[in-house]
Scaffold this active site. Structure first.
Site, mmCIF file in Angstrom:
data_model
loop_
_atom_site.group_PDB
_atom_site.id
_atom_site.type_symbol
_atom_site.label_atom_id
_atom_site.label_comp_id
_atom_site.label_asym_id
_atom_site.label_seq_id
_atom_site.Cartn_x
_atom_site.Cartn_y
_atom_site.Cartn_z
ATOM 1 N N TYR A 15 0.835 -1.207 0.000
ATOM 2 C CA TYR A 15 0.000 0.000 0.000
ATOM 3 C C TYR A 15 0.871 1.260 0.000
ATOM 4 O O TYR A 15 0.626 2.195 -0.778
ATOM 5 C CB TYR A 15 -0.928 0.003 1.213
ATOM 6 C CG TYR A 15 -1.844 1.200 1.262
ATOM 7 C CD1 TYR A 15 -2.927 1.305 0.400
ATOM 8 C CD2 TYR A 15 -1.609 2.240 2.167
ATOM 9 C CE1 TYR A 15 -3.764 2.406 0.431
ATOM 10 C CE2 TYR A 15 -2.446 3.343 2.204
ATOM 11 C CZ TYR A 15 -3.519 3.421 1.341
ATOM 12 O OH TYR A 15 -4.339 4.528 1.370
ATOM 13 N N LYS A 65 1.190 4.345 -2.876
ATOM 14 C CA LYS A 65 0.983 5.769 -2.586
ATOM 15 C C LYS A 65 2.203 6.591 -3.000
ATOM 16 O O LYS A 65 2.059 7.732 -3.463
ATOM 17 C CB LYS A 65 0.682 5.953 -1.101
ATOM 18 C CG LYS A 65 -0.607 5.296 -0.624
ATOM 19 C CD LYS A 65 -1.848 5.924 -1.223
ATOM 20 C CE LYS A 65 -2.479 5.162 -2.331
ATOM 21 N NZ LYS A 65 -3.720 5.785 -2.858
ATOM 22 N N THR A 68 -12.691 4.122 7.627
ATOM 23 C CA THR A 68 -13.018 3.694 6.271
ATOM 24 C C THR A 68 -12.856 2.189 6.135
ATOM 25 O O THR A 68 -12.332 1.514 7.021
ATOM 26 C CB THR A 68 -12.109 4.383 5.234
ATOM 27 O OG1 THR A 68 -10.780 3.882 5.395
ATOM 28 C CG2 THR A 68 -12.120 5.885 5.415
#
Length: 295
Positions: A166, A170, A203
């Site tokens: 991840y 990014k 989230t």
């Protein structure tokens, strides 16, 4: 922030859940036409139904951005259904617990978080240029600071870790943002920026991540002053999408206090160019884009 958005058409990926959903509703409340892209058809239908009385409009487009053919089909649909796009916002994000591959045989975190924005912008850039003040905004993260891009193993075939995957995606988002800004013609009206929305543990981003990652997220979310609410993250995203102050700012990584310096690797020209060329190869497009428009 601009209150009347009745003249704006905004394409927002990752808008059916989390702070993306909050942003979609807020934008439509102010009159925008919001084309929301997501995987879950029922969540998209619910969003459209619940937003039916807003000043603007929310339309849902079902798409699994892990698939390059689906990204191309989405772009074709957008060009057919919308005269222009004022803002192209890439907010979809994914983190998985174990290494998986996309339908195209690419590590899925890289495929969704980086290659999908790369390909969708490639497909829609000319359509975006038809808008009077076009913007591209990509949701990045400060977690990029723990990453490095290993071009000998960009897809993490050797020793997969979900948080590393991840973070690497990014970092790729930011390097791509800066490189795209550098490659846009001098007379281009398109601005391209990326934003760190904050750490938003509420989230569903890490729902498929490893147990270790989910525990780390949960623990970090309990630390006072660390977590960001969905509304605060949505507000930060919307600032880049529609606020006049970002109408002429481009090639920036934006944090809670405005433009900030990412890691040196994100700005390194050699790294940026190699990532660009490898990305072009992985999605099957010529690397020498964007080109000047011919009228």
């Amino acid at each position: 922030m601009t209150d009347d958005l009745s003249d704006r058409t905004i394409l927002l990926t990752g808008g059916t859940s989390g702070f993306g959903r909050v942003a979609a509703v807020d934008l439509a409340h102010r009159g925008a036409t919001v084309a929301v892209v997501g995987r879950d058809e029922s969540m998209g239908a619910t969003l459209v139904e619940q937003s039916s009385d807003l000043a603007g409009t929310i339309a849902f487009h079902q798409a699994d951005l892990a698939s390059q053919s689906t990204v191309r089909s989405l772009a074709a649909t957008v060009k057919h259904e919308y005269d222009h796009i004022d803002v192209l916002a890439h907010n979809a994000g994914l983190s998985v617990g174990s290494r998986r591959e996309s339908p195209d045989g690419i590590e899925i975190t890289l495929a969704v978080n980086h290659l999908a924005p790369y390909l969708l912008i490639y497909e829609l850039l000319d359509h975006l240029r038809d808008a009077p003040n076009p913007r591209v905004v990509i949701t990045a993260s400060d977690i990029h600071r723990r990453a490095t891009l290993d071009f000998d193993d960009l897809q993490l075939t050797d020793g997969y870790d979900s948080l590393d995957a991840y973070a690497r995606s990014k970092l790729a988002n930011i390097a791509f943002t800066i490189e795209l800004d550098d490659r846009l013609p001098d007379d281009s009206a398109v601005t391209v920026n990326c934003v760190h929305p904050g750490f938003v543990p509420s989230t569903d981003l890490f729902r498929e991540a490893s147990l270790r990652t989910r525990l780390l997220v949960r623990i970090a979310g309990l630390v006072p002053g660390v977590a960001t609410s969905k509304q605060a993250a949505a507000d930060r995203l919307q600032t880049l999408l529609v606020d006049p102050q970002y109408g002429s700012v481009s090639g920036q990584y934006v944090g809670s206090d405005g433009p900030a310096d990412p890691t040196p690797e994100a700005t390194n020209q050699v790294v940026r160019r190699r990532l660009w060329e490898m990305s072009a190869e992985l999605v099957g497009v010529p690397p020498d884009w964007p080109t000047p428009r011919t009228n």
